[in-house]
Design an enzyme around this catalytic site. Structure first.
Site, PDB file in Angstrom:
ATOM      1  N   LYS A 133      -4.859   0.211  15.123  1.00  0.00           N
ATOM      2  CA  LYS A 133      -4.977  -0.142  13.703  1.00  0.00           C
ATOM      3  C   LYS A 133      -4.835  -1.655  13.536  1.00  0.00           C
ATOM      4  O   LYS A 133      -5.676  -2.302  12.909  1.00  0.00           O
ATOM      5  CB  LYS A 133      -3.885   0.589  12.903  1.00  0.00           C
ATOM      6  CG  LYS A 133      -3.971   0.341  11.419  1.00  0.00           C
ATOM      7  CD  LYS A 133      -2.851   1.027  10.665  1.00  0.00           C
ATOM      8  CE  LYS A 133      -1.598   0.204  10.711  1.00  0.00           C
ATOM      9  NZ  LYS A 133      -0.484   0.743   9.943  1.00  0.00           N
ATOM     10  N   ASP A 151      -5.145   3.253   7.938  1.00  0.00           N
ATOM     11  CA  ASP A 151      -3.713   3.315   7.646  1.00  0.00           C
ATOM     12  C   ASP A 151      -3.446   4.556   6.781  1.00  0.00           C
ATOM     13  O   ASP A 151      -4.339   5.384   6.577  1.00  0.00           O
ATOM     14  CB  ASP A 151      -3.235   2.010   6.973  1.00  0.00           C
ATOM     15  CG  ASP A 151      -3.694   1.902   5.525  1.00  0.00           C
ATOM     16  OD1 ASP A 151      -4.545   2.716   5.096  1.00  0.00           O
ATOM     17  OD2 ASP A 151      -3.193   1.018   4.807  1.00  0.00           O
TER      18      ASP A 151
END
Ligand code: SF4
Length: 262
Positions: A133, A151
């Site tokens: 991420k 997220d």
């Protein structure tokens, strides 16, 4: 089936069209979407994203000006005085672990990449404190390499829109990525996250004041009454968001405009 809903009969083409429409509406709804972590280079963004775990972007942006003025290079982090670094980043929480990550990141960059943050996903994910991420955030925002940032907001919203049923972040990244042009991935991620923070909240989404109501199969998860929904909008553009959704901006209370975006 109407264009306002998605169900088991939605074709792959129908899904892609609806996804693209959602993307276009988000572009109009959030013209201010951007990476909310302040930074001026890849190292600063890497540091800010490591600090952002279990914290808010606002809190990180309060801490980083002093931090970035004191630590300018990977070598500065590699040779940091632990106590001093801990003191500087303490307000972000989990400061001992984060200090550890920052020092290790600095060392790895110095030892393996000549002190520079690499611009490849495969390299970035080998660095301490940097998962997929974070790597995508860095690629998209510091190197202009398109990346999707999955997220918690992104996951919740693409599930509400039924763009994918996948639950694994990497699978979500691939499934959603296939619905959009690659060049749009980074901005799409910002816009989805903006929408998640300001409109489509985890517990009470502002369905009655949401620009995506007609395209969202989860419309009704939150209040549909505009007067109730308008109170749930958040941030300095809360009244603009109401207008964009066809809702009277007067219904948005001052607290909503002043509310801190999570
Ligand atoms: S209609 Fe409701 S659930 Fe759908 S995106 Fe908008 S706020 Fe979220």
């Amino acid at each position: 089936m109407t264009s306002s809903s998605s169900d088991a009969t939605e074709t792959a083409l129908g899904l892609k069209r609806r996804a693209r429409r959602i993307g276009r509406v988000l572009t109009e709804t959030h013209p201010d979407a951007h990476c909310e972590l302040d930074h001026s280079n890849a190292l600063e963004l890497a540091v800010a994203t490591i600090l952002s775990a279990q914290s808010t972007d606002k809190k990180i942006n309060e801490v980083t000006p002093t931090l970035f003025a004191r630590y300018r290079t990977a070598a500065d982090y590699a040779g940091a005085d632990r106590t001093e670094l801990e003191t500087l980043i303490r307000p972000t929480g989990f400061f001992r672990n984060k200090t550890d990550s920052l020092i290790k990141l600095g060392r790895a960059l110095v030892e393996r990449y000549d002190g520079r943050v690499p611009a490849k996903l495969a390299d970035l994910v080998t660095l301490p404190g940097i998962g997929r991420k974070t790597a995508n955030v860095i690629l998209g925002n510091a190197f202009d390499v398109p990346g999707i940032t999955v997220d918690t907001h992104f996951q919740r919203l693409v599930h509400r829109w039924r763009l994918t049923a996948e639950t694994d972040p990497v699978k979500i990244e691939h499934a959603v990525g296939a619905l959009y042009e690659k060049r749009d991935w980074t901005m799409l991620s910002h816009r989805v996250i903006f929408h998640g923070r300001r409109v489509c909240h985890a517990r009470k989404p502002a369905c009655g004041a949401c620009t995506l109501a007609k395209l969202c199969p989860s419309y009704g998860t939150g209040p549909t009454d505009p007067a109730l929904a308008a109170k749930l909008l958040k941030g300095p553009r809360a009244r603009d968001l109401a207008v964009a959704a066809g809702v009277d901006p007067e219904l948005v209370p001052a607290q909503a405009v002043a509310a801190e975006v999570p």
